[in-house]
Write an enzyme that holds these catalytic residues in place. Structure first.
Site, PDB file in Angstrom:
ATOM      1  N   CYS A  10      12.987  53.752  -0.292  1.00 42.53           N
ATOM      2  CA  CYS A  10      14.010  52.816  -0.772  1.00 42.53           C
ATOM      3  C   CYS A  10      13.577  52.287  -2.143  1.00 42.53           C
ATOM      4  O   CYS A  10      12.450  51.811  -2.296  1.00 42.53           O
ATOM      5  CB  CYS A  10      14.142  51.670   0.237  1.00 42.53           C
ATOM      6  SG  CYS A  10      15.101  50.278  -0.367  1.00 42.53           S
ATOM      7  N   CYS A  48      14.347  47.519   6.369  1.00 41.78           N
ATOM      8  CA  CYS A  48      14.807  48.815   5.911  1.00 41.78           C
ATOM      9  C   CYS A  48      13.587  49.719   6.078  1.00 41.78           C
ATOM     10  O   CYS A  48      12.538  49.449   5.511  1.00 41.78           O
ATOM     11  CB  CYS A  48      15.207  48.737   4.435  1.00 41.78           C
ATOM     12  SG  CYS A  48      15.318  50.367   3.672  1.00 41.78           S
ATOM     13  N   GLU A  92       0.847  -1.205   0.000  1.00 42.01           N
ATOM     14  CA  GLU A  92       0.000   0.000   0.000  1.00 42.01           C
ATOM     15  C   GLU A  92       0.874   1.243   0.000  1.00 42.01           C
ATOM     16  O   GLU A  92       2.060   1.160   0.291  1.00 42.01           O
ATOM     17  CB  GLU A  92      -0.859   0.024   1.283  1.00 42.01           C
ATOM     18  CG  GLU A  92      -1.698  -1.209   1.451  1.00 42.01           C
ATOM     19  CD  GLU A  92      -2.204  -1.368   2.887  1.00 42.01           C
ATOM     20  OE1 GLU A  92      -2.199  -0.376   3.647  1.00 42.01           O
ATOM     21  OE2 GLU A  92      -2.600  -2.497   3.224  1.00 42.01           O
ATOM     22  N   CYS A 137      20.908  48.703   4.384  1.00 43.56           N
ATOM     23  CA  CYS A 137      20.120  48.236   3.240  1.00 43.56           C
ATOM     24  C   CYS A 137      20.992  48.183   1.979  1.00 43.56           C
ATOM     25  O   CYS A 137      21.643  49.168   1.646  1.00 43.56           O
ATOM     26  CB  CYS A 137      18.924  49.164   3.014  1.00 43.56           C
ATOM     27  SG  CYS A 137      17.987  48.731   1.534  1.00 43.56           S
TER      28      CYS A 137
HETATM   29  S1  IVH Z   1      -0.464   0.085   8.888  1.00 45.51           S
HETATM   30  C1  IVH Z   1       0.321  -2.109  12.602  1.00 45.51           C
HETATM   31  N1  IVH Z   1      -0.719   1.213   6.537  1.00 45.51           N
HETATM   32  O1  IVH Z   1       2.464   4.974   9.229  1.00 45.51           O
HETATM   33  C2  IVH Z   1       0.605  -1.255  11.481  1.00 45.51           C
HETATM   34  N2  IVH Z   1       0.149   2.507   8.321  1.00 45.51           N
HETATM   35  O2  IVH Z   1       4.542   4.003  11.814  1.00 45.51           O
HETATM   36  C3  IVH Z   1      -0.220  -0.056  11.527  1.00 45.51           C
HETATM   37  N3  IVH Z   1       0.647   4.829   7.727  1.00 45.51           N
HETATM   38  O3  IVH Z   1       1.220   5.230  12.457  1.00 45.51           O
HETATM   39  C4  IVH Z   1      -0.003   0.819  10.410  1.00 45.51           C
HETATM   40  N4  IVH Z   1       0.027   4.704   5.639  1.00 45.51           N
HETATM   41  O4  IVH Z   1      -0.123   6.347  10.665  1.00 45.51           O
HETATM   42  C5  IVH Z   1      -0.324   1.363   7.810  1.00 45.51           C
HETATM   43  N5  IVH Z   1      -1.025   2.094   4.423  1.00 45.51           N
HETATM   44  C6  IVH Z   1      -0.646   2.256   5.691  1.00 45.51           C
HETATM   45  C7  IVH Z   1      -0.165   3.472   6.177  1.00 45.51           C
HETATM   46  C8  IVH Z   1       0.242   3.561   7.513  1.00 45.51           C
HETATM   47  C9  IVH Z   1       0.496   5.479   6.579  1.00 45.51           C
HETATM   48  C10 IVH Z   1       1.183   5.426   8.986  1.00 45.51           C
HETATM   49  C11 IVH Z   1       0.387   5.117  10.213  1.00 45.51           C
HETATM   50  C12 IVH Z   1       1.365   4.602  11.238  1.00 45.51           C
HETATM   51  C13 IVH Z   1       2.678   4.935  10.608  1.00 45.51           C
HETATM   52  C14 IVH Z   1       3.693   3.821  10.792  1.00 45.51           C
END
Ligand code: IVH
Length: 678
Positions: free
Chosen positions: A432, A427, A115, A409
């Site tokens: 100016c 200034c 993701e 300036c």
């Molecule tokens: S899963 C147990 N998926 O990244 C895992 N986190 O330190 C939980 N984040 O605090 C997170 N995109 O705020 C996950 N596709 C995604 C994410 C994501 C952003 C953030 C989330 C988390 C930090 C990881």
């Protein structure tokens, strides 16, 4: 008072209708009705709740506009801790992660769900019997803040889950709240205008917004969200892919850019692909997240410390480059602010050659102990301007002297001052040349008087030749035609064009004139407020402090700045001169100057108008008594078609709606002017 059954029914209908349209717009990105129609239905619902307050529940769509003021956010406990991810920037470590998975699961065929790593703020939202119950921040992972009232205003977060998904009695989803880059830029430019502190990036502004005490301000900030995990399990949910599909069927926004990968090479390819494409997204991401797809395998691996062992964040490398600081220059702005600018050995960074970067102010240079000749790191994140982030001390030439800020300036030699509590040097000489040029440039700029052909270079020449000393002098240039034509590179044709665009600028609307004056803290949106309230320059010039402060959005800082501007002898005389030269000094009063052609009719604007922006055209129509809708329907009376009008024009033709072009539009507007003046 008991609520009559038909009112109950109407309330329920409107509620479901509005929630459905939130879903269409914010989750499916496929709106079915215009914004105006949505607002109308929302107002109907608000009216009903006004009349029958017992209908107003915390999950009514009317709560999307906020209004709740929270003093301290209550602390809530996360039944399932909110973990964070271990992360890496290196491909090797991702391959190492894969080897670990293969080893621990005892199988070669590991399936990953990849993701985007959204760069926002984590959120947990709980539902009971399909209804929004509570939203909380991550906090320390075990305890977070209850920010329910603020989260209710986020239109993509469902207030009721879609019943087709048969949600369980209790459900918790987690995800990320974000601010789109465009909304962030808009917010910061408003803050700059108001002299407020700027947010460093969209993530900080999201975090700041979620912690606001007044939820109606949150509602205006247009936050978004994507959910990425379902807490617990559900029927037939065996994988992360299933969980996201299920969340989507409940009505949650789920980011569309995700992939199931059976080989680690595909995971790396996804990462590479998005490293290249990240700028094309409307929001910021800082990497990708690689998760085991099968929930049973996730459970088998569990977590250590505060991170799951079954996932890793594979982050993008910051766009950093090394270069040499060749010099530090100083720019003097129209308000007299002196800004240091780094002159860099040109270097390619994220697709563009960088040779300058702002150094903000004296403290910034001192904190980094930056010296000319230093090797520095520069960085660019998202679409932000490059900044100098570090100095490589080991590469510093021997005997390089510490940098000291200039005392006078660079343009006029006046001694600079740094007022107490300010980070900038100023200034204070209003004459100016840099300030003079800056004020004229601002006056002529696109968002102010929009004088075509009067750019920086032309202004430099005119000031240098002594033809103008202030923006008021622009309106006397017509009498200096001969002198203008003698200037190098000024043919009679270009002089003619310049003079006619100066002449045209006299009819700019009042709000632009106010903005053009260059009053400290008075930018475009404050100018609009002032124009609406005072309706003429004279009206504004004679306004008192109390009167100014009564306007919503204007505080003591802006009010004092306006007062200072109009009591200063010099600036006041400039205003008198431009008004005497014929610059518009009144505004049409929308309540008294209705035009029959527009009055009570609904208009739709399409295509590009050459003479007006959409906003201006809308303002003119509304001033004449008409309404402007976003889309063409049977209720549309007139479509105003500009250049390259598309599907709205087609639709208007099909429905047999009156279509007028830009010229006809103007002649209908002037019917009115002749009508009232004769
Ligand atoms: S899963 C147990 N998926 O990244 C895992 N986190 O330190 C939980 N984040 O605090 C997170 N995109 O705020 C996950 N596709 C995604 C994410 C994501 C952003 C953030 C989330 C988390 C930090 C990881």
């Amino acid at each position: 008072m008991t609520v009559p059954p038909h009112i109950h029914e109407r309330h329920q209908q409107l509620t479901e209708d509005l929630l459905q349209h939130d879903y269409q717009y914010y989750v499916l990105a496929d709106p079915l009705i215009s914004d105006e129609e949505y607002d109308r239905r929302m107002r109907d619902l608000q009216d009903l709740e006004e009349a029958y307050p017992e209908l107003r529940t915390p999950n009514s769509p009317t709560q999307r506009v906020g209004g709740t003021v929270t003093k301290d956010f209550p602390t809530v406990r996360h039944d399932v801790p909110m973990l964070s991810l271990s992360n890496t920037y290196a491909e090797d470590e991702v391959r190492e992660f894969h080897r670990r998975m293969v080893q621990e699961l005892g199988t070669e065929s590991v399936e990953y769900h990849v993701e985007l790593k959204l760069d926002g703020v984590a959120l947990a939202v709980r539902y009971r019997n399909g209804e929004f119950e509570r939203a909380a921040t991550r906090g320390d992972g075990m305890h977070g803040d209850d920010i329910s009232a603020n989260v209710r205003t986020i239109r993509s977060i469902p207030l009721k889950l879609r019943s087709e998904a048969s949600p369980p009695p209790e459900l918790e989803a987690r995800g990320e709240v974000l601010m789109f880059k465009e909304d962030f830029a808009h917010l910061n430019s408003m803050r700059e205008e108001q002299g407020e502190k700027l947010f460093a990036n969209p993530r900080n502004s999201t975090a700041g917004t979620l912690k606001l005490q007044d939820s109606s301000i949150v509602a205006q900030r247009n936050l978004r969200a994507y959910m990425y995990s379902l807490v617990g399990s559900g029927p037939d949910i065996e994988t992360q892919a299933d969980a996201l599909a299920y969340l989507q069927s409940c009505g949650f926004p789920v980011n569309p850019h995700r992939r199931v990968c059976e080989r680690i090479d595909d995971v790396i390819a996804f990462w590479q692909e998005w490293d290249e494409k990240r700028d094309s997204l409307p929001y910021e991401i800082d990497g990708v997240v690689v998760k085991l797809n099968k929930l049973s395998e996730q459970n088998e691996l569990g977590s250590i410390a505060r991170s799951p062992r079954w996932a890793i964040a594979f982050k993008f490398r910051a766009r950093r480059e090394q270069t040499v600081l060749k010099d530090i220059l100083f720019q003097v702005g129209r308000m007299g602010t002196v800004t240091p600018v780094a002159v860099l050995e040109p270097v390619l960074l994220a697709g563009s050659t960088i040779s300058r970067a702002t150094l903000h102010n004296e403290d910034f240079i001192r904190d980094l102990d930056l010296r000319v000749g230093d090797t520095v790191m520069i960085e660019k994140g998202g679409d932000v301007i490059p900044k100098v982030t570090d100095v490589l001390l080991e590469a510093r030439p021997a005997n390089s002297p510490p940098f000291s800020f200039i005392s006078h300036c660079p343009e006029c030699g006046t001694a600079l001052v740094r007022p107490e509590g300010e980070s900038a040097w100023f200034c204070e000489n209003v004459e100016c040349p840099a300030q003079v040029r800056g004020r004229i440039e601002h006056f002529a700029s696109r968002n102010a008087m929009d004088i075509e052909g009067l750019g920086e270079a032309v202004i430099d020449v005119l000031v240098h030749e002594g033809l103008i000393q202030s923006y008021a002098d622009l309106y006397t240039l017509a009498s200096r035609r001969d002198a203008l034509e003698e200037l190098e590179r000024f043919g009679s044709r270009s002089v003619e064009n310049l003079l006619s665009s100066i002449e045209r600028s006299k009819t700019q609307p009042l709000e632009r004139v106010i903005h053009a004056l260059g009053i400290h803290y008075v930018g475009q949106s404050v100018s609009r407020l002032l124009a609406e309230e005072f309706r003429s320059i004279e009206g504004l010039a004679s306004a008192g402090r109390e009167e100014l402060m009564r306007i919503d959005g204007i505080g003591p800082r802006i009010a004092d700045s306006v007062l200072r501007f109009f009591t200063d002898h010099h600036t006041r005389s400039l205003v008198t001169r431009i008004v005497d030269a014929g610059v518009t000094h009144a505004m049409e009063d929308p309540t008294t100057e209705r035009i029959p052609f527009f009055d009570g009719r609904t208009f739709v604007l399409t295509g590009t108008l050459a003479s007006l922006s959409r906003e201006e055209a809308r303002a003119r129509i509304e001033a004449a008594g008409g309404k402007v809708a976003g889309s063409v329907s049977k209720k549309t009376d007139v479509v105003v078609a500009g250049a390259s009008a598309g599907s709205k024009l087609e639709k208007a033709r099909t429905l047999g709606i009156t279509i007028i072009d830009e010229d006809e539009f103007h002649s209908h507007l002037s019917e009115h002017i002749h009508g009232t003046n004769s």
